[in-house]
Design a protein around this motif. Structure first.
Motif, PDB file in Angstrom:
ATOM      1  N   GLY A  46      60.432  40.169  10.325  1.00 16.26           N
ATOM      2  CA  GLY A  46      61.392  41.243  10.498  1.00 16.26           C
ATOM      3  C   GLY A  46      61.431  42.173   9.292  1.00 16.26           C
ATOM      4  O   GLY A  46      61.422  43.399   9.444  1.00 16.26           O
ATOM      5  N   ALA A  47      61.473  41.578   8.099  1.00 17.30           N
ATOM      6  CA  ALA A  47      61.570  42.413   6.895  1.00 17.30           C
ATOM      7  C   ALA A  47      60.363  43.344   6.775  1.00 17.30           C
ATOM      8  O   ALA A  47      60.495  44.503   6.378  1.00 17.30           O
ATOM      9  N   PHE A  65      72.227  43.637   7.630  1.00 22.40           N
ATOM     10  CA  PHE A  65      71.213  42.722   7.087  1.00 22.40           C
ATOM     11  C   PHE A  65      69.857  43.200   7.569  1.00 22.40           C
ATOM     12  O   PHE A  65      69.655  43.425   8.767  1.00 22.40           O
ATOM     13  N   HIS A  66      68.929  43.363   6.628  1.00 24.40           N
ATOM     14  CA  HIS A  66      67.614  43.870   7.008  1.00 24.40           C
ATOM     15  C   HIS A  66      66.473  43.007   6.480  1.00 24.40           C
ATOM     16  O   HIS A  66      65.309  43.375   6.661  1.00 24.40           O
ATOM     17  N   GLU A 125      71.700  48.649  12.639  1.00 23.47           N
ATOM     18  CA  GLU A 125      71.487  47.606  13.651  1.00 23.47           C
ATOM     19  C   GLU A 125      72.405  47.954  14.828  1.00 23.47           C
ATOM     20  O   GLU A 125      73.631  47.941  14.656  1.00 23.47           O
ATOM     21  N   ASP A 147      67.303  48.922  13.488  1.00 30.32           N
ATOM     22  CA  ASP A 147      66.785  47.594  13.174  1.00 30.32           C
ATOM     23  C   ASP A 147      67.194  46.682  14.328  1.00 30.32           C
ATOM     24  O   ASP A 147      68.349  46.257  14.419  1.00 30.32           O
ATOM     25  N   GLN A 175      66.984  41.422  15.265  1.00 30.45           N
ATOM     26  CA  GLN A 175      67.753  40.325  15.868  1.00 30.45           C
ATOM     27  C   GLN A 175      68.191  40.639  17.300  1.00 30.45           C
ATOM     28  O   GLN A 175      68.173  39.783  18.171  1.00 30.45           O
ATOM     29  N   LYS A 233      61.486  38.586  15.291  1.00 32.68           N
ATOM     30  CA  LYS A 233      62.153  37.390  15.834  1.00 32.68           C
ATOM     31  C   LYS A 233      61.652  36.999  17.225  1.00 32.68           C
ATOM     32  O   LYS A 233      60.618  36.364  17.341  1.00 32.68           O
TER      33      LYS A 233
HETATM   34  N1  PLP Z   1      66.707  42.632  10.287  1.00 37.73           N
HETATM   35  C1  PLP Z   1      67.646  41.929  10.936  1.00 37.73           C
HETATM   36  C2  PLP Z   1      68.660  42.667  11.761  1.00 37.73           C
HETATM   37  C3  PLP Z   1      67.681  40.539  10.867  1.00 37.73           C
HETATM   38  O1  PLP Z   1      68.630  39.855  11.513  1.00 37.73           O
HETATM   39  C4  PLP Z   1      66.695  39.890  10.089  1.00 37.73           C
HETATM   40  C5  PLP Z   1      66.706  38.416   9.961  1.00 37.73           C
HETATM   41  O2  PLP Z   1      67.664  37.750  10.239  1.00 37.73           O
HETATM   42  C6  PLP Z   1      65.738  40.655   9.419  1.00 37.73           C
HETATM   43  C7  PLP Z   1      65.766  42.020   9.553  1.00 37.73           C
HETATM   44  C8  PLP Z   1      64.687  39.988   8.576  1.00 37.73           C
HETATM   45  O3  PLP Z   1      63.793  39.299   9.381  1.00 37.73           O
HETATM   46  P1  PLP Z   1      62.830  38.204   8.710  1.00 37.73           P
HETATM   47  O4  PLP Z   1      63.678  37.082   8.249  1.00 37.73           O
HETATM   48  O5  PLP Z   1      61.897  37.836   9.828  1.00 37.73           O
HETATM   49  O6  PLP Z   1      62.117  38.895   7.595  1.00 37.73           O
END
Ligand code: PLP
Length: 382
Positions: A91-92, A123-124, A175, A208, A211, A237
């Motif tokens: 995700g990141a 959260f990203h 988000e 984003d 999730q 995810k």
């Molecule tokens: N963006 C959102 C909205 C998330 O919920 C998450 C992880 O929970 C991420 C980014 C980051 O994803 P990752 O842990 O796969 O890097």
């Protein structure tokens, strides 16, 4: 390293909605690897896809053509706003690609704008740029140099956003349903206001959906039921159903700025990941799947609301849509999670003293009812 603490509970295998511990106990899994195992554990179509691919070809690198990634990108483009897709592994990374596109677009316009506005309680991810975006001290302290180029507005507050926009602002990241922040669905009128501001100020709008995407809310992506289309979207995810894969979806206008060599990933779009993600998407896009998911989501939320109404001293409200639901608690959420775990049901902690429920998207009514019975028992015995 000590960053994950020392959890004791270990699972040996999983099947559908259930996980089986090393002690042989069966757990109803409504955590699903934090909204990752979108089709439950060991879905037969995913097992077939990955087994076939494992026996054929694992990795070649993007030095060579990978038609499976073209096929997946084509499918995603055909059912979303996107013209192009970049594949990565988390995700990141998908979010990072989106941030880069925002900045690169303005750079290509010979504009000096490079700052991105994020939202409070967002959260990203855990990379340097994504922690700089979220500005959560728990994740940032000791890691950042400067502010990384991010400003922050209050989630859901259009005036706050208006006041945060400056001549340096390049884009906005939201988000559509906050996950870690505690299952908070953005108001669609607010989102329309955000889009208007983007158009007025020539800003890139990024969602984003790491999730909340890939069917979690009852549509393939949450924006599709909120009535506002982004320029770029981060997905991950659930896309791999448990296999690591991320994707950054973008319009032609943005994607064309990512010229050859300007961005990349060794593992991104590898045949193994692509084979599973193609199988996930095919299952989700099969006739009737989304309709049943959405109906089950409505049923589950209504039942949870009844449960909450029966225990007003324990539960404040039920939030969320589809299979992304939250209970905003009056009681301590950590204690509730522990007691549910004691009753062999797994859920996830959320911000604002909430718990998050992530059933697999193909959950059955009887599995939802089983979860409701466990929740009811735990709350009744509080
Ligand atoms: N963006 C959102 C909205 C998330 O919920 C998450 C992880 O929970 C991420 C980014 C980051 O994803 P990752 O842990 O796969 O890097």
């Amino acid at each position: 390293m000590p960053n994950y603490g020392t959890p004791e509970l270990e699972f040996r295998h999983g099947q559908g909605c259930y996980l089986f511990s090393s002690k042989g106990e069966r757990y109803l899994d409504f955590a699903m690897g934090i909204a990752v195992n979108s089709l439950g554990h060991c879905h037969p179509d995913l097992v077939t896809a990955i087994t076939h691919q494992a026996n054929t070809l694992w990795h070649t690198s993007n030095l060579y053509r990978i038609t499976r990634s073209e096929r997946l990108a084509g499918k995603l483009a055909s059912v979303t706003f996107a013209d192009h897709v970049f594949f990565c592994n988390s995700g990141a990374e998908a979010v990072e690609c989106g941030f880069k596109l925002i900045r690169r677009f303005h750079y290509s316009q010979k504009s000096k704008r490079n700052r991105i506005i994020s939202m409070t309680d967002s959260f990203h991810g855990r990379t340097l740029a994504t922690i700089a975006a979220s500005k959560n001290p728990l994740h940032c302290d000791g890691f950042l140099v400067g502010d990384g180029g991010f400003d922050q507005a209050v989630f859901g507050d259009l005036d706050s956003l208006r006041q945060t926009i400056t001549e340096h602002t390049a884009g906005i990241v939201i988000e559509p349903v906050q996950g870690e922040g505690g299952i908070r669905v953005v108001d669609s009128e607010y989102l329309k206001g955000v889009k208007d501001l983007c158009q007025q100020h020539d800003l890139i709008l990024m969602f984003d959906e790491v999730q909340c995407g890939v069917g979690r809310t009852g549509s393939l992506y949450a924006y599709q039921q909120l009535g506002v289309t982004p320029d770029v979207l981060a997905s991950a995810k659930g896309l791999g159903g448990g296999f690591p894969v991320g994707a950054c979806l973008a319009t032609e206008k943005l994607a064309k700025t990512l010229t050859a060599g300007s961005h990349g990933s060794t593992f991104g779009g590898n045949p193994l990941a692509m084979s599973v993600a193609n199988a996930v998407l095919d299952t989700l896009m099969a006739p009737g799947f989304m309709t049943e998911l959405a109906e089950n989501g409505v049923y589950f939320k209504e039942q949870l609301q009844q449960l909450a109404a029966a225990h007003p001293e324990l539960i404040i409200a039920v939030s969320g849509i589809g299979m992304m639901l939250g209970l905003q608690c009056k009681i301590d959420n950590i204690e509730l999670i522990a007691r549910l775990q004691g009753a062999n049901m797994l859920v996830v902690r959320g911000g604002g003293n909430s718990i998050r429920l992530f059933p697999p998207l193909n959950v059955s009514r009887s599995e939802l009812d089983e979860a409701l019975t466990i929740l009811s028992d735990v709350l009744s015995n509080w």
